[in-house]
Design a protein around this motif. Structure first.
Motif, mmCIF file in Angstrom:
data_model
loop_
_atom_site.group_PDB
_atom_site.id
_atom_site.type_symbol
_atom_site.label_atom_id
_atom_site.label_comp_id
_atom_site.label_asym_id
_atom_site.label_seq_id
_atom_site.Cartn_x
_atom_site.Cartn_y
_atom_site.Cartn_z
ATOM 1 N N ALA A 45 0.848 -1.203 0.000
ATOM 2 C CA ALA A 45 0.000 0.000 0.000
ATOM 3 C C ALA A 45 0.885 1.255 0.000
ATOM 4 O O ALA A 45 1.672 1.433 -0.923
ATOM 5 N N ILE A 46 0.811 2.092 1.061
ATOM 6 C CA ILE A 46 1.632 3.300 1.093
ATOM 7 C C ILE A 46 2.923 3.095 1.893
ATOM 8 O O ILE A 46 3.739 4.005 2.002
ATOM 9 N N ILE A 47 3.101 1.881 2.443
ATOM 10 C CA ILE A 47 4.286 1.607 3.271
ATOM 11 C C ILE A 47 5.441 1.163 2.382
ATOM 12 O O ILE A 47 5.344 0.163 1.661
ATOM 13 N N GLU A 48 6.537 1.894 2.439
ATOM 14 C CA GLU A 48 7.718 1.506 1.672
ATOM 15 C C GLU A 48 8.463 0.383 2.388
ATOM 16 O O GLU A 48 8.771 -0.651 1.788
ATOM 17 N N THR A 67 -6.533 -15.946 0.483
ATOM 18 C CA THR A 67 -6.097 -16.813 -0.621
ATOM 19 C C THR A 67 -6.129 -16.073 -1.949
ATOM 20 O O THR A 67 -5.598 -16.553 -2.942
ATOM 21 N N ARG A 68 -6.752 -14.898 -1.963
ATOM 22 C CA ARG A 68 -6.788 -14.103 -3.182
ATOM 23 C C ARG A 68 -6.285 -12.690 -2.868
ATOM 24 O O ARG A 68 -6.609 -12.126 -1.830
ATOM 25 N N ALA A 69 -5.522 -12.154 -3.789
ATOM 26 C CA ALA A 69 -4.989 -10.800 -3.586
ATOM 27 C C ALA A 69 -4.869 -10.135 -4.953
ATOM 28 O O ALA A 69 -4.537 -10.778 -5.938
ATOM 29 N N ASN A 70 -5.147 -8.822 -4.985
ATOM 30 C CA ASN A 70 -5.004 -8.098 -6.249
ATOM 31 C C ASN A 70 -3.856 -7.094 -6.133
ATOM 32 O O ASN A 70 -3.340 -6.826 -5.055
ATOM 33 N N ARG A 77 2.604 -1.229 -3.622
ATOM 34 C CA ARG A 77 2.877 0.209 -3.547
ATOM 35 C C ARG A 77 3.105 0.783 -4.950
ATOM 36 O O ARG A 77 3.661 0.129 -5.832
ATOM 37 N N ALA A 78 2.649 1.989 -5.153
ATOM 38 C CA ALA A 78 2.769 2.662 -6.449
ATOM 39 C C ALA A 78 4.228 2.729 -6.900
ATOM 40 O O ALA A 78 5.135 2.911 -6.079
ATOM 41 N N ALA A 135 5.166 -6.585 -3.651
ATOM 42 C CA ALA A 135 4.942 -6.347 -2.223
ATOM 43 C C ALA A 135 5.347 -7.606 -1.462
ATOM 44 O O ALA A 135 5.189 -8.726 -1.966
ATOM 45 N N ASN A 136 5.874 -7.416 -0.260
ATOM 46 C CA ASN A 136 6.358 -8.551 0.518
ATOM 47 C C ASN A 136 5.977 -8.372 1.988
ATOM 48 O O ASN A 136 6.231 -7.328 2.587
ATOM 49 N N ILE A 137 5.350 -9.418 2.573
ATOM 50 C CA ILE A 137 4.994 -9.418 3.995
ATOM 51 C C ILE A 137 5.649 -10.633 4.645
ATOM 52 O O ILE A 137 5.490 -11.760 4.171
ATOM 53 N N THR A 138 6.371 -10.413 5.735
ATOM 54 C CA THR A 138 6.992 -11.517 6.474
ATOM 55 C C THR A 138 6.600 -11.391 7.938
ATOM 56 O O THR A 138 6.707 -10.305 8.521
ATOM 57 N N ALA A 139 6.142 -12.488 8.524
ATOM 58 C CA ALA A 139 5.749 -12.481 9.940
ATOM 59 C C ALA A 139 6.440 -13.648 10.642
ATOM 60 O O ALA A 139 6.405 -14.777 10.159
#
Length: 395
Positions: A5-8, A42-45, A50-51, A56-60
């Motif tokens: 999103a807007i988070i770099e 399970t679905r993502a657009n 980010r513009a 995009a990458n998410i790690t938890a």
């Protein structure tokens, strides 16, 4: 969190106790929750990306107890376990779509969601309604009762029943071919089995027939040779008779006479060989109709089944034999598997009954605990009751 999103780029570490996130409207508080929710979807657009970026990458990273339900699930999906740490990661690319990983092992989005649902529990204004769904109720019930072994036993027995059932289904496809189809395969095999000669013998048969078809011309030529040889023998005999009358013959004439005797002897041997061969050839000519009929039947079968060579003939015969044998074996195997299925179903029923009884016992315990808690909240007449358990139905 990277390019979400807007988070770099953002790294957030939670404490063991209660954590509060504050900030002005639009600061991105909700995006932190969305990032966790992103792991559970399970679905993502591409709107998450980010513009002016591509991925995009998410790690938890979570800590968990190795004897927990989660450990069993990781083992079930063949995901390596590293002490008490588990790493969930999801990437979303404009070119390649989303990819999911658990402990750096590639998994499906559904698998990641299953694991994330256990690790991440979200509550909103309406999300407590998840408690209305039986699958969540049973999960909490099993977690409270620590029914891990009972669940494992049930899953093992359930999978065994499914495996045997699938085997029976596949074998029935083999065994349940129509009798007319079985008869047709038997007829084909019987017809193909009438060809009992090898490829070498077949070539010998071809050459033999070709030779016999030319036997008339051979007979004429051989008879002419016999006639020539017999006349030569007569002439040599005449010469020898005249030779014997002459006395004091010169040496060169004696040599010629000896050579003629040798030639006569060789002519006699060859002549006898030709006569013997013609006798055998005559006997074979009587069988040419049978040989041609044999050749015709072989070639007819080759044309009928479009067989290019004798290896193709052997392969087709082997295939038909295997199919017919499989039908017989399948019927015997189905009987054997049906007996195993009965035993496996009884064992599954026993596992299900033990699990169900423990769930009923735990639900009754929760009833009392929750009722006691409610009454302590100045609601002396309140009572918590569960429905659907304890009615004799296996849960």
């Amino acid at each position: 969190i990277e390019n979400f999103a807007i988070i770099e780029k953002c790294r957030l570490t939670f404490e063991n106790n209660f954590n509060i996130i504050t900030g002005e409207t639009g600061a991105g508080k909700s995006l932190l929750i969305d990032a966790l929710r992103f792991l559970k979807t399970t679905r993502a657009n591409n709107s998450y990306i980010r513009a002016n970026t591509d991925t995009a990458n998410i790690t938890a990273i979570f800590r968990y107890a190795q004897d927990s339900e989660l450990s069993k699930i990781l083992e079930e999906y063949s995901i390596p376990q590293d002490d008490d740490i588990i790493i969930l990661r999801k990437t979303l690319s404009k070119k390649n779509g989303q990819r999911s990983f658990v402990n750096d092992t590639f998994v499906t989005a559904a698998t990641l969601k299953t694991i994330a649902d256990i690790l991440i529990e979200m509550h909103g204004q309406l999300e407590n309604q998840a408690l209305l769904f039986p699958k969540y109720q049973l999960r909490y019930l099993d977690l409270f009762a620590k029914n891990f072994k009972l669940l494992d036993d049930y899953k093992t027995d359930f999978e065994k029943v499914n495996t045997i059932t699938r085997e029976i289904t596949e074998l029935k496809k083999i065994a349940n071919i129509s009798q007319s189809e079985i008869d047709w395969k038997k007829f084909q095999l019987q017809e193909l089995s009438t060809i009992k000669i090898t490829e070498v013998e077949y070539n010998e048969l071809l050459n033999k027939i070709k030779l016999l078809e030319k036997s008339q011309a051979l007979n004429k030529q051989f008879n002419n040779i016999i006639s020539i040889f017999e006349n030569a023998e007569i002439e040599i005999d005449k010469f020898e008779n005249e030779f014997n009358i002459i006395s004091q013959m010169p040496q060169d004439l004696i040599d010629i006479n000896n050579q003629l005797k040798q030639i006569k002897s060789e002519i006699t041997v060859v002549n006898d060989d030709i006569k013997n061969y013609l006798e055998k050839l005559e006997n074979n000519i009587d069988n040419i109709d049978d040989l041609q009929a044999q050749l015709y039947n072989i070639q007819k079968i080759f044309r009928k089944y479009k067989l290019p060579n004798f290896q193709a003939l052997k392969d087709l015969r082997d295939k038909l034999e295997a199919e017919l044998n499989n039908v017989i074996k399948a019927e015997d195997k189905i009987k054997e598997l049906n007996e195993l299925l009965t035993v496996a179903q009884d064992k599954l029923f026993d596992s299900a009954k033990k699990l169900s009884n423990m769930r009923i016992k735990t639900a009754t315990k929760i009833e009392k605990l929750v009722t006691t808690k409610i009454k302590s909240l100045s609601m002396p007449d309140a009572e918590f009751k569960q429905k659907g358990l304890g009615s004799g139905v296996i849960i």
